[in-house]
Design an enzyme around this catalytic site. Structure first.
Site, PDB file in Angstrom:
ATOM      1  N   ARG A 137      44.327  44.298  36.395  1.00  0.00           N
ATOM      2  CA  ARG A 137      45.559  44.871  36.913  1.00  0.00           C
ATOM      3  C   ARG A 137      45.646  46.315  36.433  1.00  0.00           C
ATOM      4  NH1 ARG A 137      45.734  41.527  40.178  1.00  0.00           N
ATOM      5  NH2 ARG A 137      47.350  40.007  40.657  1.00  0.00           N
ATOM      6  N   GLY A 177      38.046  35.024  30.199  1.00  0.00           N
ATOM      7  CA  GLY A 177      38.508  33.814  30.862  1.00  0.00           C
ATOM      8  C   GLY A 177      37.509  33.404  31.922  1.00  0.00           C
ATOM      9  N   GLU A 215      49.924  50.805  43.001  1.00  0.00           N
ATOM     10  CA  GLU A 215      49.274  50.498  44.288  1.00  0.00           C
ATOM     11  C   GLU A 215      50.303  50.423  45.423  1.00  0.00           C
ATOM     12  OE1 GLU A 215      47.031  46.915  43.885  1.00  0.00           O
ATOM     13  OE2 GLU A 215      45.844  47.672  42.214  1.00  0.00           O
ATOM     14  N   HIS A 266      41.692  47.510  45.846  1.00  0.00           N
ATOM     15  CA  HIS A 266      42.040  46.170  45.375  1.00  0.00           C
ATOM     16  C   HIS A 266      41.417  45.116  46.296  1.00  0.00           C
ATOM     17  CE1 HIS A 266      45.301  43.844  42.944  1.00  0.00           C
ATOM     18  NE2 HIS A 266      44.227  43.099  43.139  1.00  0.00           N
TER      19      HIS A 266
END
Length: 346
Positions: free
Chosen positions: A254, A175, A283, A301
């Site tokens: 993710r 993407g 997380e 992250h």
């Protein structure tokens, strides 16, 4: 009424905003957000934070009917239970590109709009992916730890690493972010292939029909796919085994997309060469097994974590909120909102 949209400047600050003034208490904050965004929501929108624990039920009993918009993030989201508790909710506005923690299917059924902040974070996430490829394959931070521990004069040179330039790279999810990663690695003369649900028309990169076939044919596999139930454990044990003992995994998508238990098992048994991870299954909790491995690079992250990008994300979040409160639309919709009066709970 008119809405003055937020913007950013080259001094890395969000400048002079004048936001749409909503009716008191119509906006709700769900989960932690960027501090400056929390401050703006509190001061300019009178937005309360949804409490956790036993206070939540009391808060909703008092305030639920007033809430028409929620601002949240991909780490928290809005589930079907909370949607049901907010009978006049018309829009769920995410700070961040991810929205897999929100029940988008249920939001669609209820006519609740959903937005995120695409594009503005592509560069920083792609930069992070490339950084993880370099660090994971070359072992830079492991070598840094080696020097700092005083091991170099005692034990000699670190083992040889793997070359990045010219490596075969597979990207799962071509993407916006995946394409930005591919563009950067093309400058390293990497041979790039990708796997998507469907082939990208006009892409200069080779399409591979399955994640397993892609993994089998590359030196490093980069995960840039969207999260959610549709991609849960897309990179499972069989895909990781196909990547093999000389292969490296990088994940900036993710944690749910990768089978973390299988990843740990294969790393521990030497069936994978290494991994670079910005995201994790639970997380902010990272398995001790990963922390204890020297061939794994771990980041908290932070892929979009630059002053410039987070300011742009904040600005776009507020643009979505302002536009919804003023005219009932969203600037970057994942799901188009219907008018709150058109919503019918099933």
């Amino acid at each position: 009424m008119s809405s003055s949209l937020a913007s950013t400047d080259t001094s890395e600050e969000v400048v002079a905003r004048q936001h749409f003034s909503s009716d008191s208490g119509t906006v709700l904050r769900v989960g932690p957000l960027k501090p400056s965004l929390e401050e703006t929501l509190s001061e300019h929108y009178d937005a309360d934070l949804l409490p956790d624990g036993p206070m939540r039920a009391q808060f909703l009993a008092t305030h639920a009917d007033k809430i028409t918009a929620v601002v949240t993030s991909g780490r928290t989201g809005v589930d079907a239970e909370l949607m049901a508790a907010l009978p006049n909710l018309g829009a769920i506005i995410h700070f961040g590109v991810g929205y897999d923690t929100t029940d988008v299917g249920r939001a669609t059924e209820l006519g609740i709009g959903v937005s995120n902040t695409p594009d503005v974070l592509n560069d920083c996430v792609a930069d992070t992916a490339v950084g993880l490829v370099l660090d994971t394959m070359r072992g830079f931070t492991a070598a840094d730890r080696y020097v700092r521990a005083g091991r170099w004069p005692v034990e000699g040179n670190v083992p040889l690493a793997r070359k990045v330039s010219g490596a075969r790279v597979g990207i799962i999810g071509l993407g916006r972010i995946g394409s930005a990663i591919a563009k950067r690695l093309s400058a390293f003369d990497c041979v790039i292939a990708y796997h998507n649900r469907r082939e990208v028309s006009g892409s200069p990169y080779r399409y591979v029909g399955s994640a397993m076939d892609l993994a089998r044919d590359v030196d490093v596999l980069i995960v840039a796919a969207a999260g959610g139930s549709g991609t849960r454990h897309l990179v499972g044990r069989e895909v990781l085994e196909a990547l093999g003992p000389n292969g490296f995994l990088v994940n900036v998508a993710r944690g749910s997309v990768v089978d973390e238990d299988a990843l740990i098992d294969l790393l521990q048994s030497g069936q994978l060469a290494g991994a670079g991870l910005d995201v994790f299954a639970r997380e902010p909790h990272v398995p001790a097994a990963l922390i204890n491995m020297d061939n794994v690079v771990l980041l908290p992250h932070l892929a979009s974590g630059t002053v410039e990008t987070r300011a742009a994300m904040e600005a776009l979040t507020l643009q979505n909120l302002d536009t919804y409160l003023e005219i009932g639309d969203l600037v970057t919709p994942v799901v188009e909102p219907r008018r709150p009066t058109a919503r019918k709970d099933a």
